[in-house]
Scaffold this motif. Structure first.
Motif, PDB file in Angstrom:
ATOM      1  N   ASN A  28      43.594  35.490  48.652  1.00  0.00           N
ATOM      2  CA  ASN A  28      44.426  36.598  48.196  1.00  0.00           C
ATOM      3  C   ASN A  28      44.625  37.541  49.374  1.00  0.00           C
ATOM      4  O   ASN A  28      43.650  38.016  49.957  1.00  0.00           O
ATOM      5  N   ILE A  29      45.867  37.759  49.734  1.00  0.00           N
ATOM      6  CA  ILE A  29      46.129  38.604  50.901  1.00  0.00           C
ATOM      7  C   ILE A  29      45.859  40.069  50.564  1.00  0.00           C
ATOM      8  O   ILE A  29      45.190  40.774  51.297  1.00  0.00           O
ATOM      9  N   ILE A  30      46.337  40.473  49.415  1.00  0.00           N
ATOM     10  CA  ILE A  30      46.066  41.853  48.994  1.00  0.00           C
ATOM     11  C   ILE A  30      46.356  41.973  47.485  1.00  0.00           C
ATOM     12  O   ILE A  30      47.063  41.142  46.921  1.00  0.00           O
ATOM     13  N   GLY A  31      45.782  42.996  46.847  1.00  0.00           N
ATOM     14  CA  GLY A  31      45.965  43.167  45.407  1.00  0.00           C
ATOM     15  C   GLY A  31      44.720  42.673  44.699  1.00  0.00           C
ATOM     16  O   GLY A  31      44.711  41.636  44.053  1.00  0.00           O
ATOM     17  N   GLU A  32      43.615  43.439  44.860  1.00  0.00           N
ATOM     18  CA  GLU A  32      42.338  42.994  44.292  1.00  0.00           C
ATOM     19  C   GLU A  32      42.004  43.827  43.057  1.00  0.00           C
ATOM     20  O   GLU A  32      42.183  45.057  43.061  1.00  0.00           O
ATOM     21  N   HIS A  33      41.554  43.152  42.015  1.00  0.00           N
ATOM     22  CA  HIS A  33      41.214  43.789  40.736  1.00  0.00           C
ATOM     23  C   HIS A  33      42.425  44.498  40.117  1.00  0.00           C
ATOM     24  O   HIS A  33      42.271  45.453  39.364  1.00  0.00           O
ATOM     25  N   THR A  34      43.598  44.021  40.466  1.00  0.00           N
ATOM     26  CA  THR A  34      44.818  44.582  39.879  1.00  0.00           C
ATOM     27  C   THR A  34      45.376  43.667  38.793  1.00  0.00           C
ATOM     28  O   THR A  34      46.136  44.106  37.947  1.00  0.00           O
ATOM     29  N   ASP A  35      44.984  42.380  38.816  1.00  0.00           N
ATOM     30  CA  ASP A  35      45.645  41.434  37.888  1.00  0.00           C
ATOM     31  C   ASP A  35      45.369  41.763  36.425  1.00  0.00           C
ATOM     32  O   ASP A  35      46.275  41.784  35.601  1.00  0.00           O
ATOM     33  N   TYR A  36      44.102  42.091  36.101  1.00  0.00           N
ATOM     34  CA  TYR A  36      43.800  42.392  34.698  1.00  0.00           C
ATOM     35  C   TYR A  36      44.231  43.807  34.315  1.00  0.00           C
ATOM     36  O   TYR A  36      44.009  44.243  33.190  1.00  0.00           O
ATOM     37  N   ASN A  37      44.859  44.497  35.261  1.00  0.00           N
ATOM     38  CA  ASN A  37      45.424  45.807  34.962  1.00  0.00           C
ATOM     39  C   ASN A  37      46.949  45.755  34.922  1.00  0.00           C
ATOM     40  O   ASN A  37      47.617  46.781  35.069  1.00  0.00           O
ATOM     41  N   GLY A  38      47.494  44.546  34.724  1.00  0.00           N
ATOM     42  CA  GLY A  38      48.949  44.381  34.631  1.00  0.00           C
ATOM     43  C   GLY A  38      49.653  44.667  35.941  1.00  0.00           C
ATOM     44  O   GLY A  38      50.854  44.919  35.974  1.00  0.00           O
TER      45      GLY A  38
END
Ligand code: GLA
Length: 396
Positions: A28-38
């Protein structure tokens, strides 16, 4: 293991011809712990994968064999339940997902093998789930949309592995494309392929080779804190569904007065979603310096605010910070161990790995593993000759 060897190994155990499938791990290049926050994420599939050989059975039994564990599991389609073998649960969870969607699955033999390093934050479990989902759909000639395969795989992780993960890993494993990163909107599930052009630089993973045991419970705990933050904001802004819909101002007004720690966690996520947008722009413009800067910011946030790093990961990022040849570095994935991802100048890679490995060994008495990332394609069937046929995402 070559496809031909996989087929042979399968035949030795099950005495019949298999179909072969592979699903990759991811970075993952960037965007961590954002997926389960929509929110937004920017993963890519890698050229390390889980391979599955599968065939139908005449009866309703499920016969599984894991190459890595040299272990067998026997179950039944009519009574799918969690086992005490973690590796089998990823597969059983997917079978359960098919059945719950009324997708009829015959008894089957399955041999599983993989070269995605375990516990390295490269989503070997998502790769198992996606390989199983893709294999079951092919074997039973079921027409299931690619995104649904990823969603079934994610549910298996929730229900059979007990981790309330987002959709990033399974999405990347199904939809990955060689030489591309993907920006995924985890709310709408729309995605965009972005060419991974890193002229003169490469992505290098430095694996701490540690996985602290609290990681699964801490992950679920962070998710719960984010949901608590959303609930507090939602009381005043009913349209809000995820932290994706929340601004820093809303957090300051409605969350911080209630609980400062929840505020700090939510605030990291809100900032991280913005960073993904900026990173996509930087990557498209070839501004690797800006991309790298954002990665350092992400690490700082994950370590100090979201508190999912660990001393080994922090050490590795500190080692490369300030070096001219390293544009960016951060911990990657859920946290508490696994890898850092670094943008490193081609000529400097070898020397950097050597120096950091030495320092890491001296500091922790542990050896470091390093991988220069090569991207790869998503879930696909493979001919025993090695020819691949990539999944057609026609239903998306
Ligand atoms: C793990 C989860 C993903 C995602 C990352 C953190 O890899 O499986 O869904 O939440 O952590 O970004």
């Amino acid at each position: 293991m070559e496809p031909l060897q996989l087929k042979q190994a399968f035949k030795e155990i099950f005495d019949t011809e298999p179909m072969l499938v592979k699903s990759p791990g991811r970075i993952n290049i960037i965007g961590e712990h954002t997926d389960y926050n929509g929110g937004l994420v920017m993963p890519a599939a890698i050229n390390k994968a889980v391979y599955v050989a599968i065939s139908k059975r005449e009866d309703s039994k499920i016969h599984l064999f894991s190459e890595s564990y040299q272990e067998k599991y026997i179950g039944n389609i009519n009574d799918v339940k969690k086992s005490d073998k973690a590796w089998a649960n990823y597969i059983l969870g997917v079978v359960d997902g098919f059945l719950k969607r009324n997708l009829s699955v015959a008894g089957f033999n399955l041999y599983i093998y993989g070269d995605v390093p375990l516990g390295a934050g490269l989503s070997s479990s998502a790769a198992i789930e996606c390989a199983t989902a893709f294999a079951l759909a092919q074997l039973n000639e079921l027409s299931v949309a690619s995104m649904d395969l990823a969603l079934i795989a994610q549910k298996a992780e929730h229900e059979f592995a007990g981790v309330n993960c987002g959709i990033m890993d399974q999405f990347a494993s199904v939809f990955g494309k060689e030489n591309y990163a993907m920006m995924l909107d985890c709310r709408s599930l729309a995605h965009e392929y972005i060419p991974l052009k890193l002229d003169g630089y490469k992505l290098v993973l430095l694996n701490t080779n540690v996985k602290h045991s609290l990681s699964d419970s801490a992950y679920n705990d962070r998710r719960a804190q984010c949901e608590q933050g959303v609930a507090w904001v939602k009381a005043y802004h009913p349209a809000v569904e995820f932290l994706r819909d929340v601004s820093e101002e809303m957090l300051l007004t409605h969350v911080q007065p209630k609980n400062n720690e929840t505020y700090t966690k939510c605030s990291f996520v809100v900032a991280e979603i913005e960073r993904v947008k900026k990173a996509a722009k930087a990557l498209k413009e070839g501004d690797l310096k800006a991309l790298g800067h954002l990665m350092f910011e992400t690490h700082e946030g994950l370590s100090k605010a979201y508190e999912v790093s660990c001393k080994e990961l922090d050490f590795l990022v500190d080692q490369v910070k300030g070096l001219d040849d390293v544009l960016g570095a951060r911990m990657m994935g859920g946290g508490f161990g696994g890898c850092t991802i670094n943008i490193v100048k081609d000529e400097a890679i070898e020397g950097l790995i050597e120096t950091v490995s030495k320092a890491y060994q001296e500091q922790f008495g542990l050896s470091l593993s390093a991988y220069v990332v090569q991207t790869g394609n998503g879930s696909q069937t493979i001919e025993p000759t090695g020819i691949v046929s990539t999944l057609q995402h026609s239903n998306f």
